[in-house]
Design a protein around this motif. Structure first.
Motif, mmCIF file in Angstrom:
data_model
loop_
_atom_site.group_PDB
_atom_site.id
_atom_site.type_symbol
_atom_site.label_atom_id
_atom_site.label_comp_id
_atom_site.label_asym_id
_atom_site.label_seq_id
_atom_site.Cartn_x
_atom_site.Cartn_y
_atom_site.Cartn_z
ATOM 1 N N ALA A 145 -6.863 14.471 5.197
ATOM 2 C CA ALA A 145 -7.376 13.372 5.605
ATOM 3 C C ALA A 145 -8.499 13.468 6.775
ATOM 4 O O ALA A 145 -9.557 12.722 6.626
ATOM 5 N N ASN A 203 -20.296 13.218 4.692
ATOM 6 C CA ASN A 203 -21.172 12.226 5.464
ATOM 7 C C ASN A 203 -22.056 12.571 6.146
ATOM 8 O O ASN A 203 -23.345 12.101 6.273
ATOM 9 N N HIS A 252 4.216 6.005 7.848
ATOM 10 C CA HIS A 252 2.733 5.225 7.949
ATOM 11 C C HIS A 252 2.607 4.508 9.109
ATOM 12 O O HIS A 252 1.486 4.709 9.754
ATOM 13 N N CYS A 275 -8.638 3.522 7.948
ATOM 14 C CA CYS A 275 -8.508 4.731 8.305
ATOM 15 C C CYS A 275 -8.264 4.875 9.815
ATOM 16 O O CYS A 275 -9.015 4.165 10.479
ATOM 17 N N PRO A 276 -7.198 5.350 10.231
ATOM 18 C CA PRO A 276 -7.029 5.354 11.818
ATOM 19 C C PRO A 276 -7.605 6.459 12.550
ATOM 20 O O PRO A 276 -7.716 6.610 13.620
ATOM 21 N N SER A 300 -4.176 -0.164 5.358
ATOM 22 C CA SER A 300 -4.662 1.128 5.127
ATOM 23 C C SER A 300 -5.825 1.676 5.737
ATOM 24 O O SER A 300 -6.422 2.691 5.442
ATOM 25 N N ASN A 346 -14.321 14.124 4.644
ATOM 26 C CA ASN A 346 -15.252 13.116 4.665
ATOM 27 C C ASN A 346 -16.188 13.244 5.504
ATOM 28 O O ASN A 346 -17.341 12.889 5.362
ATOM 29 N N HIS A 387 -0.245 5.630 12.226
ATOM 30 C CA HIS A 387 -1.018 4.839 12.836
ATOM 31 C C HIS A 387 -0.744 4.786 14.452
ATOM 32 O O HIS A 387 -1.833 4.611 15.276
ATOM 33 N N PRO A 429 -16.348 1.262 4.694
ATOM 34 C CA PRO A 429 -16.273 2.867 4.510
ATOM 35 C C PRO A 429 -14.819 3.175 4.872
ATOM 36 O O PRO A 429 -14.601 4.354 4.213
ATOM 37 N N TRP A 430 -14.170 2.339 5.741
ATOM 38 C CA TRP A 430 -12.764 3.136 6.151
ATOM 39 C C TRP A 430 -11.898 2.299 5.583
ATOM 40 O O TRP A 430 -10.612 2.279 6.087
ATOM 41 N N PHE A 481 0.707 -1.257 0.217
ATOM 42 C CA PHE A 481 0.148 0.202 -0.181
ATOM 43 C C PHE A 481 0.956 1.414 -0.023
ATOM 44 O O PHE A 481 0.572 2.413 -0.684
HETATM 45 C C1 HEM Z 1 -16.449 9.897 7.619
HETATM 46 C C2 HEM Z 1 -15.313 10.097 7.596
HETATM 47 C C3 HEM Z 1 -13.921 9.467 6.962
HETATM 48 C C4 HEM Z 1 -14.018 8.284 6.148
HETATM 49 C C5 HEM Z 1 -15.052 7.679 5.274
HETATM 50 C C6 HEM Z 1 -12.522 7.873 5.904
HETATM 51 C C7 HEM Z 1 -12.012 6.938 5.202
HETATM 52 C C8 HEM Z 1 -10.779 6.832 4.962
HETATM 53 C C9 HEM Z 1 -10.307 5.710 4.059
HETATM 54 C C10 HEM Z 1 -11.296 4.801 3.241
HETATM 55 C C11 HEM Z 1 -8.960 5.721 4.241
HETATM 56 C C12 HEM Z 1 -8.092 4.678 3.378
HETATM 57 C C13 HEM Z 1 -7.782 5.140 2.074
HETATM 58 C C14 HEM Z 1 -6.989 3.858 1.489
HETATM 59 O O1 HEM Z 1 -6.909 2.613 1.831
HETATM 60 O O2 HEM Z 1 -6.182 4.274 0.711
HETATM 61 C C15 HEM Z 1 -8.566 6.685 5.069
HETATM 62 C C16 HEM Z 1 -7.290 7.302 5.480
HETATM 63 C C17 HEM Z 1 -7.038 8.168 6.553
HETATM 64 N N1 HEM Z 1 -7.706 8.717 7.059
HETATM 65 FE FE1 HEM Z 1 -9.763 8.708 7.155
HETATM 66 N N2 HEM Z 1 -11.787 8.881 6.782
HETATM 67 C C18 HEM Z 1 -12.715 9.540 7.739
HETATM 68 C C19 HEM Z 1 -12.338 10.439 8.667
HETATM 69 C C20 HEM Z 1 -10.967 10.732 9.113
HETATM 70 C C21 HEM Z 1 -10.515 11.629 10.098
HETATM 71 C C22 HEM Z 1 -11.599 12.171 11.000
HETATM 72 C C23 HEM Z 1 -9.384 11.506 10.487
HETATM 73 C C24 HEM Z 1 -8.395 12.231 11.386
HETATM 74 C C25 HEM Z 1 -8.617 12.745 12.435
HETATM 75 C C26 HEM Z 1 -8.834 10.587 9.321
HETATM 76 C C27 HEM Z 1 -7.496 10.119 9.079
HETATM 77 C C28 HEM Z 1 -6.918 9.433 8.176
HETATM 78 C C29 HEM Z 1 -5.755 9.194 7.750
HETATM 79 C C30 HEM Z 1 -4.395 9.895 8.514
HETATM 80 C C31 HEM Z 1 -5.509 8.291 6.766
HETATM 81 C C32 HEM Z 1 -4.283 7.702 5.853
HETATM 82 C C33 HEM Z 1 -4.025 6.422 6.897
HETATM 83 C C34 HEM Z 1 -2.824 5.741 6.241
HETATM 84 O O3 HEM Z 1 -1.815 6.801 5.712
HETATM 85 O O4 HEM Z 1 -2.686 4.603 6.294
HETATM 86 N N3 HEM Z 1 -9.886 9.857 8.582
HETATM 87 N N4 HEM Z 1 -9.780 7.437 5.463
#
Ligand code: HEM
Length: 501
Positions: A282, A290, A120, A440-441, A438, A286, A124, A432-433, A99
């Motif tokens: 990041a 949502n 990465h 979503c943290p 990878s 979203n 996390h 969704p996450w 990834f």
């Molecule tokens: C409804 C809200 C959210 C959704 C649907 C969502 C969804 C996602 C998804 C699907 C990924 C993975 C992408 C991949 O596989 O390439 C991701 C990564 C990430 N999200 Fe979220 N996210 C949300 C909110 C948040 C919030 C509030 C934060 C932090 C406060 C956050 C921090 C991150 C970070 C830092 C990554 C990258 C992680 C990595 O490099 O492995 N996200 N998110």
């Protein structure tokens, strides 16, 4: 003479090289998935894919079945559409599916951030410390204060009770969640008025970037748009610069910890600014969209709204509803809201459509749940699009396009986690996450801030659509694959603070 003789040979080699680069020579090898290169050399199916990924993949699945390889702009992507076979890809016990490499290229292009080895893992581990468990409890309190500040204003109650206000529902939700999320994570100063103005300005610029984002990622911008993106990138680097950190208090432990790690690795301040931009994207891209879908579904489904309001009254208590100086919600209430949890899970199922990508390192055998095996070629990308293959599967979720607020509730009111495909219990019944390395943290924070927002809106406000008959707008097709979807048009609504009882 000898030299002249070399020219045709060199030309021939160059031509063969070009044709090879254009993908013309690639043939399906034994055991590989069906290969669909499209008619246009190198581009392959890129245009149809970028125009409407959902429709394109539906068509390809009907043509080729659950596994197929397509050419998109010189890169070969193998889509796997059978969720019962996701396990081996997401666990990746042999460490053949990467990834990080793909993500590093993307964040350099989009945010200007040059990743360091270990980033990465660092992100996390910061998230496990500060966006989950006790760390999350603290952040939830901050988030509630920020939501109060943004919705009610610095002096408490800037909205007149009983007085209707009108806005676009998408704009309202995105704006509130963005500003509250930004102030909670990136900190504020002693001057709340000024903080709100700065957050508003950041939001306006963020939306411009957000609008260009899908075509930017696909390198489809016109020359002026490239310039605009470059301007916006510079602006974000400046507005989020770590040089401003000294003036701020209340920078979240999450951001502080990660910046501290970057400093210890010797990352230059200018690169830390870019890291901040990446984290802003990041964390704020979203939750607003949502929350829009959640409130819209509630407004379109009165029985769901009644059930959520009833539950809210039970867990918050009538006394809390009277205190309006700021929102007086007990954060612990968030642990006792199965109906709202089901509403959020259903909203995420309908509204969130990420693509999960892994680069294949070394030829690799993919074992499907059916027992069939496919050879994945080194350098190709394995892709999952769970919105189509899971969220919209009528076998897993009957009437998949309908909003059913209690879809994730058992008859006894507890959370429903048992879902089946072809009679087999399925582990990934919504994604969704993302999932695996990878995932979503920030998912726990995201859920609790969206729940807080919805609870506040249904508890303290009367809400109605300006046109109650307005249908739920279709999704903007250019955003498939980029996390939470956005509507193709705005929906007008009215809100007013409920008069005190
Ligand atoms: C409804 C809200 C959210 C959704 C649907 C969502 C969804 C996602 C998804 C699907 C990924 C993975 C992408 C991949 O596989 O390439 C991701 C990564 C990430 N999200 Fe979220 N996210 C949300 C909110 C948040 C919030 C509030 C934060 C932090 C406060 C956050 C921090 C991150 C970070 C830092 C990554 C990258 C992680 C990595 O490099 O492995 N996200 N998110």
């Amino acid at each position: 003479m000898v030299l002249w003789g070399l020219v045709p040979g060199t030309l021939l080699v160059a031509m063969v090289g070009c044709l090879w680069l254009l993908g013309l020579f690639r043939q399906r090898r034994p055991q590989e998935p069906p290969l669909d290169k499209g008619f246009i050399p190198w581009l392959g199916h890129a245009m149809a894919f970028r125009k409407n990924m959902f429709e394109f993949l539906k068509y390809m699945r009907a043509k080729h079945g659950d596994v197929f390889t397509v050419q998109l702009g010189g890169q070969y992507f193998t889509f796997v559409m059978d969720p019962l076979s996701f396990g081996s890809i997401l666990k990746d016990a042999q460490r053949k599916l990467d990834f990080v490499k793909y993500a590093e290229k993307l964040v350099l292009k989009v945010f200007g951030y040059r990743s360091m080895q270990g980033d990465h893992r660092m992100i996390h581990s910061a998230s496990t410390k500060y966006l989950m468990g006790d760390g999350l409890e603290d952040l939830n309190k901050t988030m509630l204060d920020s939501l109060s500040l943004v919705i009610l204003g610095p002096t408490g109650q800037s909205l007149d009770a009983g007085c209707w206000r009108e806005d676009g529902l998408f704009h309202f939700c995105y704006n509130v969640l963005f500003k509250a999320g930004y102030l909670s994570l990136f900190g504020c100063t002693k001057n709340q008025e000024q903080d709100l103005l700065q957050a508003e300005e950041l939001f306006v610029q963020f939306r411009k970037f957000d609008f260009l984002f899908p075509r930017f990622v696909y390198s489809l911008l016109g020359p002026w748009e490239w310039l605009e993106v470059a301007r916006l990138q510079r602006l974000f680097h400046r507005m989020l610069s770590v040089n401003h950190n000294l003036e701020k208090n209340g920078i979240s432990n999450w951001i502080s910890y990660m910046l501290q790690c970057l400093r210890e690795q010797g990352t230059a301040p200018a690169m830390q600014d870019k890291f901040n931009f990446m984290m802003l994207w990041a964390s704020q891209g979203n939750t607003g969209p949502n929350s829009f879908w959640a409130l819209l579904f509630l407004l379109k489904h009165p029985e769901a709204m009644r059930a959520v309001r009833k539950e809210a009254a039970q867990v918050l208590g009538e006394a809390k509803l009277k205190a309006r100086q700021s929102f007086g919600i007990e954060i612990s209430a968030l642990h006792h809201t199965p109906v709202l949890d089901s509403v959020m899970e259903e909203t995420l199922r309908l509204g969130t459509a990420p693509t999960l990508l892994r680069v294949v390192h070394g030829d690799h055998i993919l074992k499907m749940a059916s027992g069939q095996e496919y050879l994945l070629r080194s350098g190709d990308i394995v892709a999952l699009f769970p919105y189509l293959s899971v969220h919209m599967d009528p076998d897993i979720h009957p009437e998949p396009t309908a909003f059913k607020y209690d879809r994730f509730l058992n008859p006894n009111g507890s959370r429903k986690v048992d879902f089946y495909k072809s009679g087999k219990k399925i582990h990934h019944y919504t994604m969704p996450w993302g999932s695996g390395v990878s995932i979503c943290p920030g998912r726990f924070l995201a859920l609790s801030e969206m729940k807080l927002f919805v609870l506040l809106m249904v508890t303290y406000f009367d809400l109605e659509l300006v046109d109650p008959d307005t249908p739920v707008p279709p999704v903007d097709p250019r955003r498939w694959g980029f996390g939470t979807t956005q509507p193709s048009r705005e929906v007008r609504f009215r809100y007013r603070l409920r008069p005190a009882k």
